[in-house]
Every structure is written in C-alpha cells, then in structure tokens.
Design an enzyme around this catalytic site. Structure first.
Site, PDB file in Angstrom:
ATOM      1  N   GLU A 135      14.312 -31.592   1.237  1.00 21.05           N
ATOM      2  CA  GLU A 135      14.759 -32.508   0.179  1.00 21.05           C
ATOM      3  C   GLU A 135      13.585 -32.789  -0.754  1.00 21.05           C
ATOM      4  O   GLU A 135      12.500 -33.138  -0.271  1.00 21.05           O
ATOM      5  CB  GLU A 135      15.203 -33.851   0.764  1.00 21.05           C
ATOM      6  CG  GLU A 135      16.553 -33.862   1.415  1.00 21.05           C
ATOM      7  CD  GLU A 135      16.943 -35.284   1.855  1.00 21.05           C
ATOM      8  OE1 GLU A 135      17.939 -35.815   1.331  1.00 21.05           O
ATOM      9  OE2 GLU A 135      16.265 -35.859   2.716  1.00 21.05           O
ATOM     10  N   ASN A 164      18.834 -38.557   5.807  1.00 23.17           N
ATOM     11  CA  ASN A 164      18.669 -39.654   6.773  1.00 23.17           C
ATOM     12  C   ASN A 164      19.534 -40.870   6.464  1.00 23.17           C
ATOM     13  O   ASN A 164      19.827 -41.665   7.359  1.00 23.17           O
ATOM     14  CB  ASN A 164      17.196 -40.044   6.887  1.00 23.17           C
ATOM     15  CG  ASN A 164      16.427 -38.995   7.673  1.00 23.17           C
ATOM     16  OD1 ASN A 164      16.985 -38.333   8.539  1.00 23.17           O
ATOM     17  ND2 ASN A 164      15.155 -38.810   7.356  1.00 23.17           N
ATOM     18  N   SER A 193      10.408 -39.905   5.680  1.00 31.97           N
ATOM     19  CA  SER A 193      11.838 -39.772   5.957  1.00 31.97           C
ATOM     20  C   SER A 193      12.651 -40.810   5.187  1.00 31.97           C
ATOM     21  O   SER A 193      13.871 -40.724   5.164  1.00 31.97           O
ATOM     22  CB  SER A 193      12.107 -40.021   7.441  1.00 31.97           C
ATOM     23  OG  SER A 193      11.436 -39.087   8.227  1.00 31.97           O
ATOM     24  N   HIS A 235      10.483 -33.568   1.595  1.00 28.71           N
ATOM     25  CA  HIS A 235      10.953 -33.968   2.934  1.00 28.71           C
ATOM     26  C   HIS A 235      11.451 -32.751   3.708  1.00 28.71           C
ATOM     27  O   HIS A 235      12.568 -32.270   3.486  1.00 28.71           O
ATOM     28  CB  HIS A 235      12.060 -35.029   2.772  1.00 28.71           C
ATOM     29  CG  HIS A 235      12.611 -35.518   4.068  1.00 28.71           C
ATOM     30  ND1 HIS A 235      13.942 -35.824   4.256  1.00 28.71           N
ATOM     31  CD2 HIS A 235      12.009 -35.758   5.264  1.00 28.71           C
ATOM     32  CE1 HIS A 235      14.126 -36.224   5.498  1.00 28.71           C
ATOM     33  NE2 HIS A 235      12.977 -36.196   6.128  1.00 28.71           N
TER      34      HIS A 235
HETATM   35  N1  LIG Z   1      10.240 -36.226  13.366  1.00 27.96           N
HETATM   36  C1  LIG Z   1      11.121 -35.823  12.497  1.00 27.96           C
HETATM   37  O1  LIG Z   1      12.203 -35.344  12.853  1.00 27.96           O
HETATM   38  C2  LIG Z   1      10.812 -35.926  11.025  1.00 27.96           C
HETATM   39  C3  LIG Z   1      11.579 -35.193  10.108  1.00 27.96           C
HETATM   40  C4  LIG Z   1      11.252 -35.263   8.748  1.00 27.96           C
HETATM   41  C5  LIG Z   1      10.219 -36.077   8.318  1.00 27.96           C
HETATM   42  N2  LIG Z   1       9.494 -36.789   9.244  1.00 27.96           N
HETATM   43  C6  LIG Z   1       8.389 -37.638   8.747  1.00 27.96           C
HETATM   44  O2  LIG Z   1       7.172 -36.943   8.934  1.00 27.96           O
HETATM   45  C7  LIG Z   1       6.114 -37.885   9.161  1.00 27.96           C
HETATM   46  C8  LIG Z   1       5.412 -37.541  10.474  1.00 27.96           C
HETATM   47  O3  LIG Z   1       6.356 -37.570  11.526  1.00 27.96           O
HETATM   48  P1  LIG Z   1       6.091 -36.808  12.910  1.00 27.96           P
HETATM   49  O4  LIG Z   1       7.403 -36.715  13.578  1.00 27.96           O
HETATM   50  O5  LIG Z   1       5.260 -35.611  12.669  1.00 27.96           O
HETATM   51  O6  LIG Z   1       5.199 -37.925  13.675  1.00 27.96           O
HETATM   52  P2  LIG Z   1       4.116 -37.684  14.848  1.00 27.96           P
HETATM   53  O7  LIG Z   1       4.032 -39.000  15.542  1.00 27.96           O
HETATM   54  O8  LIG Z   1       4.430 -36.452  15.626  1.00 27.96           O
HETATM   55  O9  LIG Z   1       2.771 -37.379  14.028  1.00 27.96           O
HETATM   56  C9  LIG Z   1       2.156 -38.312  13.188  1.00 27.96           C
HETATM   57  C10 LIG Z   1       0.678 -37.929  13.085  1.00 27.96           C
HETATM   58  O10 LIG Z   1       0.093 -38.753  12.067  1.00 27.96           O
HETATM   59  C11 LIG Z   1      -1.218 -39.049  12.484  1.00 27.96           C
HETATM   60  N3  LIG Z   1      -1.710 -40.199  11.726  1.00 27.96           N
HETATM   61  C12 LIG Z   1      -1.370 -41.502  11.855  1.00 27.96           C
HETATM   62  N4  LIG Z   1      -2.075 -42.245  10.966  1.00 27.96           N
HETATM   63  C13 LIG Z   1      -2.858 -41.383  10.262  1.00 27.96           C
HETATM   64  C14 LIG Z   1      -3.816 -41.532   9.232  1.00 27.96           C
HETATM   65  N5  LIG Z   1      -4.106 -42.736   8.735  1.00 27.96           N
HETATM   66  N6  LIG Z   1      -4.436 -40.428   8.743  1.00 27.96           N
HETATM   67  C15 LIG Z   1      -4.155 -39.205   9.241  1.00 27.96           C
HETATM   68  N7  LIG Z   1      -3.270 -38.996  10.238  1.00 27.96           N
HETATM   69  C16 LIG Z   1      -2.630 -40.079  10.737  1.00 27.96           C
HETATM   70  C17 LIG Z   1      -1.091 -39.304  13.984  1.00 27.96           C
HETATM   71  O11 LIG Z   1      -2.357 -39.190  14.642  1.00 27.96           O
HETATM   72  C18 LIG Z   1      -0.117 -38.186  14.390  1.00 27.96           C
HETATM   73  O12 LIG Z   1      -0.799 -37.009  14.761  1.00 27.96           O
HETATM   74  C19 LIG Z   1       6.770 -39.268   9.124  1.00 27.96           C
HETATM   75  O13 LIG Z   1       6.658 -39.791   7.832  1.00 27.96           O
HETATM   76  C20 LIG Z   1       8.218 -38.958   9.469  1.00 27.96           C
HETATM   77  O14 LIG Z   1       9.112 -39.916   8.988  1.00 27.96           O
HETATM   78  C21 LIG Z   1       9.755 -36.726  10.573  1.00 27.96           C
END
Ligand SMILES: NC(=O)c1ccc[n+]([C@@H]2O[C@H](COP(=O)([O-])OP(=O)(O)OC[C@H]3O[C@@H](n4cnc5c(N)ncnc54)[C@H](O)[C@@H]3O)[C@@H](O)[C@H]2O)c1
Length: 293
Positions: A154, A192, A121, A142
C-alpha cells in the site's frame, strides 16, 4: 524530479525490516540494515540468509543468487551509514513516539534529495512526515507480512507528499515485482482498517467464550475460506502490532466499535506477542503450535 532508487536503508531489523531487506537485495538493490539493537541487525541478516537458503533448496533461486543477494545487504550500525541511501524505509516498532524520534535523529545524516518512508500499519503519514525535515519527500510504503511472499504494497500519501515522491515510490515497488495500491491517509489505511477489526472481533469471540482458539480458526478457515484463522494470523502479525493498530483506529476514528479487546491487552501486557515471542494464542515452543485456550 522522480529519482531512481538504487540504495535502500532500512531502520528496524525485525520481521518486516528483514523481509524488506530480502526483497530489495533480490531485486538487485544495495541495502543498509539498521536497528537500535545491534544484535537484531545480525540476527536479521542470519534470518534472511536462512530464508534464501530455503528458497535455494526449493529450487526457486540458485545458490549464486543467494550469495549475491546476501552480499548486497550491509549492517548499518549508525544513521551515518545511511548517508548514501536514495530511500530510507523505517520499519521499527509500531509506536508513534519511537518513529518520530527516529525521523528527527535520522534526517541530518541523509542526502538532501533522499526519500524517507515508513512501513507503519496505521499511524498518520502526515503526522510522521512532520517529524522530518522533508515532508514533501516522505511517503507511507506499507509492505505485507511475509514480505517475500505477499504481492501487495500500500502506498499512502501524506498531505505534503509531492508527486515525484509518489512516482519514485511506485516505480520502486514495481522494481521489486510487487503491486501497489494507493490509500488515503486515514487511520490504518485500507488493509488494516478492514483486517484488524475482524481479528479484534475474533479475540472478543474467544474472550466471551463463544468458541475455543481451534474452533474460531477452523470456523474462519473452512467457513469463510480464509487461508489462515484470525487468531493464527494475529500471532503471525504480532499481538503488540495488532493492539497498536486497534488503538490508532479507536483514537483516530473516535468510534467505540474499534475498542481493543481486553484479552488482547492482557496478552500484550504478559509479553505474549505471538510467534516472535513463541507464545500468543498458540504456544510455539514445541514442534507444532498448540492452542492455549
Ligand atoms: N507484523 C506485521 O504483520 C506487519 C505488517 C505490515 C507492517 N508492519 C509494521 O512494520 C513495523 C515493524 O513491525 P515488525 O512486525 O517488523 O516488528 P518487530 O517487533 O518484529 O521489529 C521491530 C524492530 O524495530 C526495532 N526498533 C525499535 N525501536 C527502534 C529504534 N528506535 N531504532 C531502530 N530500530 C528500532 C526493534 O529492535 C525490532 O528489531 C511496524 O510499524 C508494524 O506496524 C507490520
């Protein structure tokens, strides 16, 4: 040369990784889903199946489409299971050290011409690319949350991202039926950079007692015509992700206007991360969300 993406690997089976797997499979691509925590892979697969079943009951897809979509997503318990992928998208926790470790460990398992992307993000694409053996084949892709619903993706080029990588990623997004925009590699890119300071300000408004959770969300829904209040949206994004993005903005742009609200820090320290932990600015443990302040 631009490449056609047929098999996609996804690292991180949380809300974003499972959403990305969902849309890739429904676009006819083969998907391999990985997570550090194997149980998360299988709960991610169950979530996707549940979301597709909801689409079937609404009549937007058929049960046959659900079944063939689900059959295209396989669990990848190790990086070697990603060896056939044309593109691997990292969607793990928003933490630079975690992401760098993933890329360093992942690359030896990949085909030499495979593309690698991050769904970060906010974190610098150029810096993350440097943790791979292929910065020219690395790009920011993204997706927005929830991935099956949101139209925008993005694309962010790092300093080394080659033209064919960008062209391949753009074609991949079009194949998913989504619209891409290009952002330069600045902290938090476009969406963001604008959205998170607004959410952080809403949390300051709560922290300073200007209004309650309900008043702030109602004010922005009805007064600014936002589809969702900023605190509800923060819970939806995940408060840990919101805090990480604010920290990247604060440190990356060295401007005090991005200082994360101490109340946001406190919620994250308490493990109250929003919907995913069933508690954030709202409490989700009952039938309907209840404001906590
Ligand atoms: N939540 C949102 O609205 C959103 C929107 C766009 C982008 N993102 C980005 O997407 C990414 C994930 O966010 P999310 O909301 O899905 O988080 P989340 O907490 O729901 O999921 C993250 C997952 O990553 C896994 N993980 C952690 N370390 C790991 C590793 N070393 N190897 C493999 N898996 C691993 C965790 O077990 C978990 O299942 C982040 O970079 C976040 O910034 C989030």
């Amino acid at each position: 040369m631009a490449i056609e993406i047929k098999t996609v690997g996804i690292i991180g089976a949380g809300q974003m990784g499972s959403g990305i797997a969902h849309v890739c499979a429904m676009a006819g691509l083969d998907v391999r889903l990985n997570d550090r925590d194997t149980a998360k892979i299988y709960s991610g697969l169950a979530t996707i199946d549940g979301n597709l079943a909801r689409q079937v009951s609404k009549g937007t897809i058929t049960d046959e489409q659900r079944r063939s979509g689900v059959s295209r997503i396989l669990a990848a318990e190790s990086y070697d299971d990603l060896a056939a992928c044309d593109l691997v998208i990292e969607a793990a926790t928003e933490d630079e050290a975690t992401k760098r470790q993933i890329f360093t460990a992942l690359c030896p398992s990949l085909k030499p011409d495979a593309l690698v992307a991050t769904n970060t993000s906010s974190i610098s694409i150029t810096r993350l690319a440097a943790a791979t053996d292929r910065p020219e084949r690395f790009i920011g892709i993204h997706f927005m949350n929830p991935v099956p619903v949101m139209q925008l993706v993005e694309l962010i080029r790092g300093i080394a991202t080659a033209d064919p990588t960008y062209v391949s990623a753009k074609a991949f997004i079009a194949k998913l039926g989504k619209i891409s925009t290009m952002s330069e590699d600045f902290p938090a890119f476009i969406v963001n950079r604008i959205l998170l300071p607004m959410i952080n300000e809403a949390i300051y408004t709560l922290y300073e007692g200007v209004g309650s959770v309900e008043a702030i969300d109602t004010a922005m829904k009805l007064g600014a015509n936002h589809p969702m209040g900023p605190l509800q949206l923060a819970d939806f994004i995940g408060l840990d992700t919101c805090l990480s993005v604010m920290q990247v903005l604060y440190e990356g742009l060295a401007d005090s206007k991005y200082r994360p609200c101490p109340l946001l820090v406190k919620y994250v320290e308490a493990g109250w991360l929003g919907r995913k932990t069933k508690r954030g600015f709202y409490d989700y443990r009952g039938e309907t969300p209840v404001p906590t302040r």
